[in-house]
Design a protein around this motif. Structure first.
Motif, mmCIF file in Angstrom:
data_model
loop_
_atom_site.group_PDB
_atom_site.id
_atom_site.type_symbol
_atom_site.label_atom_id
_atom_site.label_comp_id
_atom_site.label_asym_id
_atom_site.label_seq_id
_atom_site.Cartn_x
_atom_site.Cartn_y
_atom_site.Cartn_z
ATOM 1 N N GLN A 120 0.841 -1.252 0.003
ATOM 2 C CA GLN A 120 -0.047 -0.154 0.199
ATOM 3 C C GLN A 120 0.980 1.356 0.104
ATOM 4 O OE1 GLN A 120 -2.904 -0.588 3.361
ATOM 5 N NE2 GLN A 120 -4.472 -0.555 1.778
ATOM 6 N N ASN A 121 0.430 2.422 -0.612
ATOM 7 C CA ASN A 121 1.089 3.716 -0.783
ATOM 8 C C ASN A 121 0.835 4.484 0.296
ATOM 9 O OD1 ASN A 121 2.137 3.197 -3.405
ATOM 10 N ND2 ASN A 121 0.469 3.831 -4.274
ATOM 11 N N VAL A 122 1.990 4.716 1.158
ATOM 12 C CA VAL A 122 1.603 5.560 2.236
ATOM 13 C C VAL A 122 2.343 6.801 2.520
ATOM 14 C CG1 VAL A 122 2.081 5.440 4.889
ATOM 15 C CG2 VAL A 122 1.531 3.082 3.669
ATOM 16 N N VAL A 123 1.811 7.903 2.947
ATOM 17 C CA VAL A 123 2.477 9.152 3.189
ATOM 18 C C VAL A 123 2.261 9.236 4.696
ATOM 19 C CG1 VAL A 123 2.190 11.627 2.794
ATOM 20 C CG2 VAL A 123 2.015 10.138 0.936
ATOM 21 N N VAL A 124 3.779 9.961 5.374
ATOM 22 C CA VAL A 124 3.919 9.755 6.533
ATOM 23 C C VAL A 124 3.812 11.237 6.954
ATOM 24 C CG1 VAL A 124 5.493 9.269 8.502
ATOM 25 C CG2 VAL A 124 5.398 7.983 6.249
ATOM 26 N N VAL A 125 3.002 11.341 7.927
ATOM 27 C CA VAL A 125 2.859 12.828 8.637
ATOM 28 C C VAL A 125 3.730 12.881 10.036
ATOM 29 C CG1 VAL A 125 1.161 14.497 9.419
ATOM 30 C CG2 VAL A 125 0.491 13.094 7.699
ATOM 31 N N GLU A 126 4.395 13.723 10.031
ATOM 32 C CA GLU A 126 5.248 14.032 11.089
ATOM 33 C C GLU A 126 5.066 15.645 11.769
ATOM 34 O OE1 GLU A 126 6.673 13.602 13.818
ATOM 35 O OE2 GLU A 126 8.698 12.616 13.365
ATOM 36 N N ASP A 127 5.055 15.977 13.108
ATOM 37 C CA ASP A 127 4.887 17.298 13.588
ATOM 38 C C ASP A 127 6.374 18.065 13.412
ATOM 39 O OD1 ASP A 127 6.050 15.664 15.770
ATOM 40 O OD2 ASP A 127 5.469 17.213 17.051
ATOM 41 N N LEU A 128 7.456 17.401 13.358
ATOM 42 C CA LEU A 128 8.731 18.071 13.734
ATOM 43 C C LEU A 128 9.907 17.493 13.319
ATOM 44 C CD1 LEU A 128 9.417 21.062 15.938
ATOM 45 C CD2 LEU A 128 11.129 19.203 15.744
ATOM 46 N N ILE A 129 10.786 18.096 12.347
ATOM 47 C CA ILE A 129 11.944 17.539 11.981
ATOM 48 C C ILE A 129 13.090 18.229 12.603
ATOM 49 C CG2 ILE A 129 13.409 16.447 10.047
ATOM 50 C CD1 ILE A 129 10.622 15.656 9.883
ATOM 51 N N SER A 130 13.914 17.630 13.359
ATOM 52 C CA SER A 130 15.122 18.264 14.008
ATOM 53 C C SER A 130 16.336 17.476 13.083
ATOM 54 C CB SER A 130 15.352 18.113 15.605
ATOM 55 O OG SER A 130 14.322 18.700 16.221
ATOM 56 N N THR A 131 16.643 16.266 13.612
ATOM 57 C CA THR A 131 17.732 15.441 12.925
ATOM 58 C C THR A 131 17.065 14.765 11.865
ATOM 59 O OG1 THR A 131 17.675 13.561 14.480
ATOM 60 C CG2 THR A 131 19.146 15.320 15.145
ATOM 61 N N GLY A 132 16.029 14.385 12.155
ATOM 62 C CA GLY A 132 15.100 13.424 11.244
ATOM 63 C C GLY A 132 14.946 11.845 11.830
ATOM 64 N N GLY A 133 15.956 11.849 12.729
ATOM 65 C CA GLY A 133 16.220 10.398 13.166
ATOM 66 C C GLY A 133 14.769 9.701 13.456
ATOM 67 N N SER A 134 13.967 10.389 14.429
ATOM 68 C CA SER A 134 12.731 9.779 14.722
ATOM 69 C C SER A 134 11.716 9.403 13.390
ATOM 70 C CB SER A 134 11.884 10.683 15.529
ATOM 71 O OG SER A 134 12.676 11.111 16.662
#
Ligand SMILES: O=P(O)(O)OC[C@H]1O[C@H](OP(=O)(O)OP(=O)(O)O)[C@H](O)[C@@H]1O
Ligand SMILES: O=C(O)c1cc(=O)[nH]c(=O)[nH]1
Length: 216
Positions: A120-134
């Motif tokens: 399945q095609n998934v778009v990921v939603v994130e609140d905030l990017i610092s290093t991008g690690g999480s």
């Protein structure tokens, strides 16, 4: 990369308006990465303001469809992006799943929660990017579960070279509503920060991984 300058300006204005931007250079914040910082952008607060969360949900939905086409599923990165991710999924009429930082220790021991079919095609939603690690850990977990990750969207990025490299290495596209440079411009224009605070924030931005560490 921001979606566009108007959205970045508006996002900065809204975050400042609801006091989601916290400054405390004397008692720095510790980030998820362990970095010390004079600033903390608390996007969780947006959920408490219906007009603002509606703006974010609508901007995300519009840009997701434009950049990635309509995905099969929206995924939120836990916990910060569960709420806003779910609002986007609801607005787009799509299924929603969320990704824990690590597999749950009891129960079904899932890292990805919800119903996902392989391919399945998934778009990921994130609140905030610092290093991008999480965020990139979440992408790895989704791929391991069989998802075809189309890309990621986030409310805000500090735009560090490290995060840009991390996303490039992982071959994941990132688009954000707002960024650090626009936030500073808006904060100065609206007199939310003093000249001295601006100086500290610019100085911190030049070496964020070592800022605030004791030098002997
Ligand atoms: O880009 P990074 O360096 O990984 O930092 C950003 C992450 O930090 C915050 O999550 P946090 O770990 O504070 O947890 P929360 O979402 O549960 O509040 C934020 O929600 C991002 O997921
Ligand atoms: O890196 C983090 O942990 C972080 C930074 C920030 O400004 N806001 C946030 O929610 N997390």
């Amino acid at each position: 990369m921001i979606f566009n300058t108007d959205t970045a300006k508006k996002t900065a204005e809204l975050l400042l308006q609801i006091n989601a931007i916290k400054l405390n250079p004397k008692n720095p914040f510790t980030w998820a990465s362990g970095w010390k910082s004079p600033i903390y952008c608390d996007n969780r607060i947006t959920l408490s303001f219906p007009p603002i969360r509606n703006y974010i949900r609508e901007e995300f939905s519009k840009h997701i469809e434009k950049e990635y086409g309509k995905p099969d599923v929206i995924a939120g990165v836990a916990t910060g992006a569960i709420g806003i991710g779910m609002l986007v999924a609801e607005y787009m009429g799509l299924p929603f799943i969320y990704v824990r930082p690590e597999p749950k220790k009891h129960g079904r021991q899932n890292q990805v929660e919800g119903f996902l079919q392989k391919g399945q095609n998934v778009v990921v939603v994130e609140d905030l990017i610092s290093t991008g690690g999480s965020s990139l850990l979440a992408v790895e977990a989704l791929k391991a579960a069989g998802a075809n990750v189309k890309g990621m969207v986030a409310i805000f990025t500090y735009g560090f070279d490290l995060s840009v490299e991390n996303f490039k290495k992982a071959n994941v596209t990132l688009h954000t509503l707002g960024n650090y440079d626009t936030l500073l411009e808006e904060a100065v224009a609206k007199q939310y920060i003093t000249e001295k605070e601006l100086e500290t924030l610019k100085e911190w931005r030049t070496s964020p991984s070592t800022w605030g560490q004791e030098t002997v």
